[in-house]
Design a protein around this motif. Structure first.
Motif, PDB file in Angstrom:
ATOM      1  N   ALA A  68       0.750  -1.336  -0.143  1.00  0.00           N
ATOM      2  CA  ALA A  68      -0.028  -0.127   0.009  1.00  0.00           C
ATOM      3  C   ALA A  68       0.840   1.295  -0.056  1.00  0.00           C
ATOM      4  O   ALA A  68       0.552   2.249  -0.680  1.00  0.00           O
ATOM      5  N   LEU A  69       1.921   1.258   0.916  1.00  0.00           N
ATOM      6  CA  LEU A  69       2.759   2.239   1.020  1.00  0.00           C
ATOM      7  C   LEU A  69       3.654   2.696  -0.468  1.00  0.00           C
ATOM      8  O   LEU A  69       3.517   3.794  -0.961  1.00  0.00           O
ATOM      9  N   LEU A  70       3.945   1.591  -1.164  1.00  0.00           N
ATOM     10  CA  LEU A  70       4.625   1.681  -2.522  1.00  0.00           C
ATOM     11  C   LEU A  70       3.550   2.365  -3.591  1.00  0.00           C
ATOM     12  O   LEU A  70       3.897   2.859  -4.497  1.00  0.00           O
ATOM     13  N   ILE A  71       2.438   1.803  -3.431  1.00  0.00           N
ATOM     14  CA  ILE A  71       1.265   2.097  -4.403  1.00  0.00           C
ATOM     15  C   ILE A  71       0.970   3.782  -4.229  1.00  0.00           C
ATOM     16  O   ILE A  71       0.963   4.419  -5.275  1.00  0.00           O
ATOM     17  N   LEU A  72       0.973   4.149  -2.942  1.00  0.00           N
ATOM     18  CA  LEU A  72       0.753   5.643  -2.605  1.00  0.00           C
ATOM     19  C   LEU A  72       1.907   6.437  -2.628  1.00  0.00           C
ATOM     20  O   LEU A  72       1.483   7.787  -2.516  1.00  0.00           O
ATOM     21  N   LEU A  73       2.818   5.982  -2.823  1.00  0.00           N
ATOM     22  CA  LEU A  73       4.236   6.776  -3.068  1.00  0.00           C
ATOM     23  C   LEU A  73       4.149   8.023  -4.118  1.00  0.00           C
ATOM     24  O   LEU A  73       4.446   9.181  -3.767  1.00  0.00           O
ATOM     25  N   PRO A  74       3.909   7.841  -5.312  1.00  0.00           N
ATOM     26  CA  PRO A  74       3.704   9.021  -6.282  1.00  0.00           C
ATOM     27  C   PRO A  74       2.776   9.959  -5.829  1.00  0.00           C
ATOM     28  O   PRO A  74       2.978  11.085  -6.084  1.00  0.00           O
ATOM     29  N   LEU A  75       1.711   9.385  -5.261  1.00  0.00           N
ATOM     30  CA  LEU A  75       0.574  10.500  -4.927  1.00  0.00           C
ATOM     31  C   LEU A  75       1.164  11.252  -3.601  1.00  0.00           C
ATOM     32  O   LEU A  75       0.927  12.582  -3.733  1.00  0.00           O
ATOM     33  N   VAL A  76       1.926  10.874  -2.779  1.00  0.00           N
ATOM     34  CA  VAL A  76       2.273  11.421  -1.682  1.00  0.00           C
ATOM     35  C   VAL A  76       3.479  12.483  -2.214  1.00  0.00           C
ATOM     36  O   VAL A  76       3.671  13.587  -1.796  1.00  0.00           O
TER      37      VAL A  76
END
Length: 169
Positions: A119-127
């Motif tokens: 989940a964190l890797l999926i959200l990384l670009p958005l963050v």
């Protein structure tokens, strides 16, 4: 004009964010593999060949002899022998139940770790995109804290597992 260099840097980070995060995860996995490799490096017997992880734990803890009654020679009273035998069996059952609980909890925590990291890797670009704007700039700090926390869980757990098995040797 002031925001352009920052946006270019964020665009570069978005492109290379997964490889950079992968390096951090691999770094943690190297330490995890080191400690797990030390656990089943010879099954607790110096000079022997490596064996499976569970076999190493069973041999180190002595699960094959856990229900054996020790120190019963020299006891003359039959009631005392029975009492010691019952206490030995009860302690063994509690010890095994504790080990089962700990290993199930560790397994569950490793599954949760994998889910969190996905989940964190999926959200990384958005963050990273949100970090460019002042109202949402704090999200990257929270993301990086969670990422380091869940990445370093595996080496810490493997280290304490290795340390606890050293006590039994």
């Amino acid at each position: 004009k002031r925001a352009l260099p920052r946006l270019l840097l964020i665009a570069l980070l978005i492109n290379f964010s997964l490889p950079i995060a992968g390096v951090v995860i691999d770094f943690a996995n190297v330490f995890t593999s080191f400690f797990l490799g030390k656990i089943h490096e010879g099954c607790g017997v110096p000079g022997s060949t490596p064996c499976a992880f569970t076999q190493a734990i069973a041999q180190t803890v002595g699960l094959q002899n856990i229900f054996n009654a020790y120190n019963l020679s020299g006891v003359e009273d039959a009631l005392d022998v029975a009492t010691r035998g019952i206490i030995n069996v009860l302690f063994s059952i509690l010890f095994l139940a504790g080990m089962i609980f700990i290993f199930l909890a560790l397994g569950l925590m490793f599954l949760i770790r994998a889910g969190y990291l996905f989940a964190l890797l999926i959200l990384l670009p958005l963050v990273l995109v949100l970090s460019a704007f002042p109202p949402t700039g704090g999200y990257f700090g929270r993301w990086s804290h969670r990422f380091i926390q869940w990445t370093m869980f595996a080496p810490a757990a493997a280290f304490f597992l290795y340390l606890s098995l050293l006590v039994f040797e």
